[in-house]
Design a protein around this motif. Sequence first.
Motif, PDB file in Angstrom:
ATOM      1  N   MET A   1       0.881  -1.176   0.000  1.00  0.00           N
ATOM      2  CA  MET A   1       0.000   0.000   0.000  1.00  0.00           C
ATOM      3  C   MET A   1       0.913   1.218   0.000  1.00  0.00           C
ATOM      4  O   MET A   1       1.783   1.350   0.866  1.00  0.00           O
ATOM      5  CB  MET A   1      -0.893   0.001   1.253  1.00  0.00           C
TER       6      MET A   1
ATOM      7  N   GLY B   1       1.544   5.480  -0.049  1.00  0.00           N
ATOM      8  CA  GLY B   1       0.904   6.724   0.366  1.00  0.00           C
ATOM      9  C   GLY B   1       0.922   7.656  -0.833  1.00  0.00           C
ATOM     10  O   GLY B   1       0.565   7.250  -1.950  1.00  0.00           O
TER      11      GLY B   1
ATOM     12  N   HIS C   1       5.751  10.609  -0.811  1.00  0.00           N
ATOM     13  CA  HIS C   1       6.589  11.705  -0.317  1.00  0.00           C
ATOM     14  C   HIS C   1       7.818  11.220   0.446  1.00  0.00           C
ATOM     15  O   HIS C   1       8.585  12.043   0.952  1.00  0.00           O
ATOM     16  CB  HIS C   1       5.763  12.688   0.521  1.00  0.00           C
ATOM     17  N   SER C   2       8.014   9.914   0.539  1.00  0.00           N
ATOM     18  CA  SER C   2       9.285   9.434   1.109  1.00  0.00           C
ATOM     19  C   SER C   2      10.356   9.550   0.035  1.00  0.00           C
ATOM     20  O   SER C   2      10.104   9.266  -1.135  1.00  0.00           O
ATOM     21  CB  SER C   2       9.162   7.980   1.559  1.00  0.00           C
TER      22      SER C   2
ATOM     23  N   ASP D   1       5.905  19.676   8.205  1.00  0.00           N
ATOM     24  CA  ASP D   1       5.754  20.961   7.516  1.00  0.00           C
ATOM     25  C   ASP D   1       4.983  20.899   6.202  1.00  0.00           C
ATOM     26  O   ASP D   1       4.868  21.904   5.515  1.00  0.00           O
ATOM     27  CB  ASP D   1       7.115  21.652   7.352  1.00  0.00           C
TER      28      ASP D   1
ATOM     29  N   GLN E   1       0.730  14.080   2.658  1.00  0.00           N
ATOM     30  CA  GLN E   1       0.828  12.635   2.885  1.00  0.00           C
ATOM     31  C   GLN E   1      -0.491  12.020   3.353  1.00  0.00           C
ATOM     32  O   GLN E   1      -1.348  12.702   3.896  1.00  0.00           O
ATOM     33  CB  GLN E   1       1.878  12.338   3.986  1.00  0.00           C
TER      34      GLN E   1
ATOM     35  N   GLY F   1       0.710   6.646   5.459  1.00  0.00           N
ATOM     36  CA  GLY F   1       2.029   6.886   4.875  1.00  0.00           C
ATOM     37  C   GLY F   1       2.889   7.724   5.801  1.00  0.00           C
ATOM     38  O   GLY F   1       4.047   7.407   6.072  1.00  0.00           O
TER      39      GLY F   1
ATOM     40  N   THR G   1       6.458   6.084   8.676  1.00  0.00           N
ATOM     41  CA  THR G   1       7.886   6.425   8.722  1.00  0.00           C
ATOM     42  C   THR G   1       8.226   7.327   9.914  1.00  0.00           C
ATOM     43  O   THR G   1       9.351   7.784  10.051  1.00  0.00           O
ATOM     44  CB  THR G   1       8.324   7.166   7.438  1.00  0.00           C
TER      45      THR G   1
ATOM     46  N   THR H   1       6.785  10.405  10.677  1.00  0.00           N
ATOM     47  CA  THR H   1       6.787  11.836  10.315  1.00  0.00           C
ATOM     48  C   THR H   1       6.540  12.702  11.560  1.00  0.00           C
ATOM     49  O   THR H   1       5.615  12.457  12.332  1.00  0.00           O
ATOM     50  CB  THR H   1       5.711  12.096   9.239  1.00  0.00           C
ATOM     51  N   HIS H   2       7.377  13.714  11.714  1.00  0.00           N
ATOM     52  CA  HIS H   2       7.366  14.514  12.943  1.00  0.00           C
ATOM     53  C   HIS H   2       7.408  16.004  12.644  1.00  0.00           C
ATOM     54  O   HIS H   2       7.819  16.427  11.553  1.00  0.00           O
ATOM     55  CB  HIS H   2       8.602  14.166  13.790  1.00  0.00           C
TER      56      HIS H   2
ATOM     57  N   LEU I   1      -2.438  -0.932   6.971  1.00  0.00           N
ATOM     58  CA  LEU I   1      -3.316  -0.215   7.899  1.00  0.00           C
ATOM     59  C   LEU I   1      -4.561   0.216   7.148  1.00  0.00           C
ATOM     60  O   LEU I   1      -4.462   0.730   6.023  1.00  0.00           O
ATOM     61  CB  LEU I   1      -2.595   1.026   8.448  1.00  0.00           C
TER      62      LEU I   1
ATOM     63  N   ARG J   1      15.327  20.783  14.195  1.00  0.00           N
ATOM     64  CA  ARG J   1      14.100  20.667  15.003  1.00  0.00           C
ATOM     65  C   ARG J   1      14.396  19.827  16.244  1.00  0.00           C
ATOM     66  O   ARG J   1      15.373  19.079  16.260  1.00  0.00           O
ATOM     67  CB  ARG J   1      12.976  20.010  14.196  1.00  0.00           C
TER      68      ARG J   1
ATOM     69  N   HIS K   1      15.886   9.200   9.425  1.00  0.00           N
ATOM     70  CA  HIS K   1      14.444   9.184   9.138  1.00  0.00           C
ATOM     71  C   HIS K   1      14.209   8.047   8.142  1.00  0.00           C
ATOM     72  O   HIS K   1      14.915   7.945   7.134  1.00  0.00           O
ATOM     73  CB  HIS K   1      14.066  10.535   8.518  1.00  0.00           C
TER      74      HIS K   1
END
Length: 433
Positions: A44, A46, A49-50, A107, A111, A115, A119, A121-122, A172, A338, A387
Motif C-alpha cells: 500500500m 501513500g 513523499h518518502s 511541515d 501525505q 504513509g 515512517t 513523520t514529525h 493499515l 528541530r 528518518h
Amino acid sequence: MTETWRNWSGLETASPARVESPADTAAVVAAVERARQEGSTVKMVGTGHSFTAISAPEGTMLRPTNLGGILAVDRDAMTVTALAGTQLKVLNAQLEALGLSLHNMGDIAEQTLAGATSTGTHGTGGVVASLSAQICGLEIVTGTGEVVTATETENPELLEHGRVGLGALGVLTRLTFRVEPLFALEANETPMSWDEALGGFDERAAAHHHVDTYWFPHTDRLMVKTNDRLDDLDVEPLSRWRAWWDDEFLSNAAFGALNHLTNAAPSIIPRFNQLSSRLLSARSYSDVAHRVFTSPRDVVFREMEYAVPREAGLAALREARAAIDASDLKVTFPVEIRTTPADDIPMSTSGGRDSFYLAFHTHRDADHREYFALLEPIMRAHDGRPHWGKVHTRTAADLAPAYPRFDEFLALRDKLDPDRVFANDYLRRVLGD
Ligand SMILES: Cc1cc2nc3c(=O)[nH]c(=O)nc-3n(C[C@H](O)[C@H](O)[C@H](O)COP(=O)(O)OP(=O)(O)OC[C@H]3O[C@@H](n4cnc5c(N)ncnc54)[C@H](O)[C@@H]3O)c2cc1C
C-alpha cells in the motif's frame, strides 16, 4: 493495467505487476490473500513523499485513493478515527470544521495518514512531536490476511509497534488519533547570527511551544521560527498578498528559478546565500495551527534527516558546519533543525530519547550524494538514527544497535508477515529478509 510508480522527489521508480485501489478492508484482505497464495508481494503506497524506496511496490501496488475520510468522532475521549488513506490536508480541513485539531505535525500535509505515520513523520517541539505518537488505535490487515484491531487495551503490543510500522507489519486500514479542541498559533520569524541562535538555543526551545531553525550554508545567518499557542481563535493571518509573496513566490517560484541558475553555476552559491540571508526579515502572524505548521513545497528536492540525542545536537550541528565549510560543496538549501520530546514507539527515531533533528537538502537537479556522504558519518558518530522516509545508507546490521527494541519489531514482523507479503528491497535492506 500496470503503471510506473514514482516518488515525489523522482529518486525512486518501480513497475508493479498489478495496481488496485481497494475501497474497503475486504478488498485489501483479498489482495493480500492472493499475493500470499502466488508467493508475491503487496504494497500500500501513500503519496510517495518518502525520499527512500520504502513504499516501492514490487508485486501488487495498492493505491490509497478510495480509503479516505473520517469514520468516527468521540468527543468524550477526544479521538477521531479515519480511513488510513486519508490525506493529512483533508483530515486537517475536516477537523477544523469540527472545531478539532491534531496536536502537532510536520511541515507539509500532502501525505496519507498511514504513509506519514509509518515512517515516523514529525514536527518540532510540543508534548508529542510525531503524528505516530498521536495514534491510539488502529486496524491492520496482516500478511496472513487477518484483520486485527489494536488499542491500548486490545493487542497493545501491536499498537506500540504499528504506529511506526514501516509498512512491514501489514496494511493499515483505519487509524484513531487523539485530538484537541481547535487552537491557533502565533508565529514569529526572526533572523539571527550563528552565535545568537546557538547560544540561546536551549532557552528558546524551552520557552516556546515549537521552534524550527534554518541555517543558511556558507553564511553566519539563521532564521528562527517560534510558534506559540494563543488562548483564542482570534487570529491575524498574513494578507493574501504577503502569503503569496513569501510562501508561493519567494519560497517556491523564485527559489526554484534560483536553483536552476545555481545548478549551472554553483560557484555563485556562497555569495548568493550571503546576499539572500542578509535580506531575511522578521515577520509575525497567527492562524489556525495546521496552517502555521504546514506550507506548500513546490521546489522538488532530496533530503537526508537524522535524529541525534538532544544533548548531542548542537555539537553535531557545529561539526556539520565545519565539514561543509572545509569542503568544496556549494549548498543552496538551508539546514533545518528541530527538536522533539522522547516517545515510546520502538522504531520511532525519537523512541526513548529526546531528539535533535538535522535535515540536509539539495535541489532535485543537484547531486545529493557527495553532500549526504560528507554528513552521514558525523550523524552516525553521534548515535544518529536516519528518518525512515529520507535518504540514508544504513542497513539492518547497523540499525539494530541504534534501536534497543529492534529485535522485538523483527519478531512481530515474523509473526504478522511470515511469508514477507509486504517485503520490498528497502525493507530487506533495513530489516533483513
Ligand atoms: C516536501 C516534503 C516535506 C516533508 N516534511 C516532513 C516533515 O516535516 N517531517 C517529517 O518527519 N517528514 C517529512 N517528510 C517525509 C514524509 O512525511 C514521509 O516520508 C512520509 O512517510 C510520506 O508519506 P506518504 O503518504 O507519501 O507515504 P509513502 O512515502 O508513499 O509511504 C511511506 C510508507 O508508508 C507505508 N504505507 C502507506 N500506506 C500504508 C498503509 N495503509 N498501511 C501500511 N503502510 C502504509 C508505505 O508502504 C511506506 O512504507 C517530507 C517529505 C517531503 C517530500
